[in-house]
Write a protein that holds these residues in place. Structure first.
Motif, short mmCIF file in Angstrom:
data_model
loop_
_atom_site.label_atom_id
_atom_site.label_comp_id
_atom_site.label_asym_id
_atom_site.label_seq_id
_atom_site.Cartn_x
_atom_site.Cartn_y
_atom_site.Cartn_z
N SER A 167 0.84 -1.19 0.00
CA SER A 167 0.00 0.00 0.00
C SER A 167 0.88 1.24 0.00
O SER A 167 1.69 1.43 0.90
CB SER A 167 -0.90 -0.01 1.24
OG SER A 167 -1.59 1.20 1.34
N ASN A 168 0.70 2.08 -1.00
CA ASN A 168 1.51 3.30 -1.11
C ASN A 168 1.18 4.32 -0.03
O ASN A 168 1.87 5.32 0.11
CB ASN A 168 1.36 3.94 -2.49
CG ASN A 168 2.07 3.14 -3.55
OD1 ASN A 168 2.95 2.35 -3.25
ND2 ASN A 168 1.69 3.34 -4.79
N ARG A 169 0.12 4.11 0.73
CA ARG A 169 -0.25 5.06 1.77
C ARG A 169 0.82 5.17 2.85
O ARG A 169 0.85 6.12 3.59
CB ARG A 169 -1.59 4.70 2.39
CG ARG A 169 -1.48 3.57 3.41
CD ARG A 169 -2.75 3.28 4.13
NE ARG A 169 -3.61 2.52 3.24
CZ ARG A 169 -4.90 2.42 3.37
NH1 ARG A 169 -5.51 3.00 4.36
NH2 ARG A 169 -5.61 1.71 2.53
N LEU A 170 1.72 4.19 2.92
CA LEU A 170 2.74 4.22 3.96
C LEU A 170 4.02 4.93 3.54
O LEU A 170 4.91 5.12 4.36
CB LEU A 170 3.08 2.79 4.41
CG LEU A 170 1.93 2.09 5.13
CD1 LEU A 170 2.33 0.68 5.52
CD2 LEU A 170 1.51 2.87 6.34
N ILE A 171 4.10 5.32 2.28
CA ILE A 171 5.29 6.07 1.86
C ILE A 171 5.30 7.39 2.62
O ILE A 171 4.30 8.08 2.71
CB ILE A 171 5.29 6.28 0.34
CG1 ILE A 171 5.47 4.93 -0.36
CG2 ILE A 171 6.38 7.26 -0.09
CD1 ILE A 171 5.41 4.99 -1.87
N ASN A 172 6.45 7.73 3.17
CA ASN A 172 6.64 8.93 3.99
C ASN A 172 5.78 8.94 5.24
O ASN A 172 5.34 9.99 5.70
CB ASN A 172 6.43 10.21 3.18
CG ASN A 172 7.60 10.53 2.29
OD1 ASN A 172 8.72 10.12 2.58
ND2 ASN A 172 7.35 11.24 1.22
N ALA A 173 5.54 7.78 5.81
CA ALA A 173 4.74 7.68 7.04
C ALA A 173 5.38 8.46 8.18
O ALA A 173 4.67 8.90 9.09
CB ALA A 173 4.55 6.21 7.43
N GLU A 205 0.32 12.59 14.30
CA GLU A 205 0.08 11.53 15.28
C GLU A 205 -1.30 10.92 15.07
O GLU A 205 -1.48 9.71 15.19
CB GLU A 205 0.22 12.09 16.69
CG GLU A 205 0.40 11.02 17.73
CD GLU A 205 0.83 11.58 19.08
OE1 GLU A 205 0.48 10.94 20.07
OE2 GLU A 205 1.49 12.63 19.12
N GLU A 206 -2.27 11.75 14.73
CA GLU A 206 -3.63 11.26 14.47
C GLU A 206 -3.67 10.32 13.28
O GLU A 206 -4.32 9.27 13.32
CB GLU A 206 -4.57 12.45 14.24
CG GLU A 206 -6.02 12.05 14.02
CD GLU A 206 -6.90 13.27 13.80
OE1 GLU A 206 -7.79 13.17 12.92
OE2 GLU A 206 -6.71 14.29 14.48
N GLU A 207 -2.95 10.67 12.20
CA GLU A 207 -2.90 9.81 11.02
C GLU A 207 -2.22 8.47 11.33
O GLU A 207 -2.65 7.42 10.85
CB GLU A 207 -2.16 10.51 9.88
CG GLU A 207 -2.91 11.70 9.30
CD GLU A 207 -2.06 12.52 8.35
OE1 GLU A 207 -2.61 12.94 7.32
OE2 GLU A 207 -0.86 12.75 8.64
N ILE A 208 -1.18 8.51 12.16
CA ILE A 208 -0.49 7.29 12.54
C ILE A 208 -1.42 6.38 13.36
O ILE A 208 -1.48 5.17 13.13
CB ILE A 208 0.80 7.61 13.31
CG1 ILE A 208 1.82 8.26 12.37
CG2 ILE A 208 1.38 6.36 13.97
CD1 ILE A 208 3.03 8.84 13.05
N HIS A 209 -2.17 6.98 14.28
CA HIS A 209 -3.12 6.18 15.07
C HIS A 209 -4.21 5.60 14.17
O HIS A 209 -4.65 4.45 14.38
CB HIS A 209 -3.72 7.02 16.20
CG HIS A 209 -2.77 7.31 17.29
ND1 HIS A 209 -2.16 6.33 18.05
CD2 HIS A 209 -2.29 8.48 17.78
CE1 HIS A 209 -1.36 6.87 18.94
NE2 HIS A 209 -1.42 8.19 18.79
N LEU A 210 -4.66 6.36 13.18
CA LEU A 210 -5.68 5.87 12.25
C LEU A 210 -5.15 4.66 11.48
O LEU A 210 -5.84 3.63 11.36
CB LEU A 210 -6.10 6.98 11.29
CG LEU A 210 -7.12 6.60 10.23
CD1 LEU A 210 -8.45 6.25 10.88
CD2 LEU A 210 -7.30 7.76 9.25
N LEU A 211 -3.94 4.77 10.95
CA LEU A 211 -3.34 3.64 10.24
C LEU A 211 -3.15 2.44 11.16
O LEU A 211 -3.36 1.30 10.75
CB LEU A 211 -1.99 4.05 9.62
CG LEU A 211 -2.09 4.81 8.31
CD1 LEU A 211 -0.73 5.34 7.91
CD2 LEU A 211 -2.66 3.93 7.22
N HIS A 212 -2.76 2.70 12.39
CA HIS A 212 -2.60 1.61 13.36
C HIS A 212 -3.93 0.87 13.55
O HIS A 212 -3.98 -0.36 13.57
CB HIS A 212 -2.09 2.15 14.69
CG HIS A 212 -1.83 1.08 15.70
ND1 HIS A 212 -2.82 0.31 16.25
CD2 HIS A 212 -0.68 0.65 16.26
CE1 HIS A 212 -2.31 -0.55 17.11
NE2 HIS A 212 -1.01 -0.36 17.12
#
Length: 129
Positions: free
Chosen positions: A71-77, A82-89
């Protein structure tokens, strides 16, 4: 080289102790010098660590971009909030739970595909073992 220079400085300072009669000024010279050098070294070390971290992230980005199923959504994670990281988690936790329910941890590679597969199974009446 830097260690030898520092060691030499401390030895010279220690040898000059009797000349200055181990005065407070003599002690203050080494205390102030080491404090300043330590302060400056913190910035050098931090810069080196930042560079190493950035290079590691670039390598991971290259692997994600090169892998067809990733999934390319993780490029430059590393730049995500912090909110986006928690959402992906939460997404990946959900993906892992769905895979666990299917008794196959390697079946899907994205949340969207997992949800689609899960819905298809529900519609087909397929129950996991």
């Amino acid at each position: 080289m830097a260690f030898c220079l520092a060691l030499g400085t401390v030895v010279v300072w220690a040898l000059t102790g009797p000349v200055f009669q181990y005065s407070e000024t003599w002690q203050l010279v080494i205390n102030t010098s080491t404090t300043i050098i330590t302060f400056l070294m913190v910035f050098l070390i931090q810069r080196a660590q930042n560079k190493d971290s950035l290079v590691l992230h670039l390598k991971l980005n290259e692997l994600i971009a090169a892998h067809k199923g990733a999934s390319n959504r993780l490029i430059n994670a590393q730049d995500f909030s912090e909110e986006e990281i928690h959402l992906l988690h939460r997404y990946f936790t959900k993906l892992a739970e769905m895979a666990r329910q299917d008794h196959n941890l390697g079946r899907t590679h994205s949340v969207e595909e997992a949800e689609e597969n899960h819905e298809t199974k529900i519609q087909a009446g397929h129950q996991p073992r």
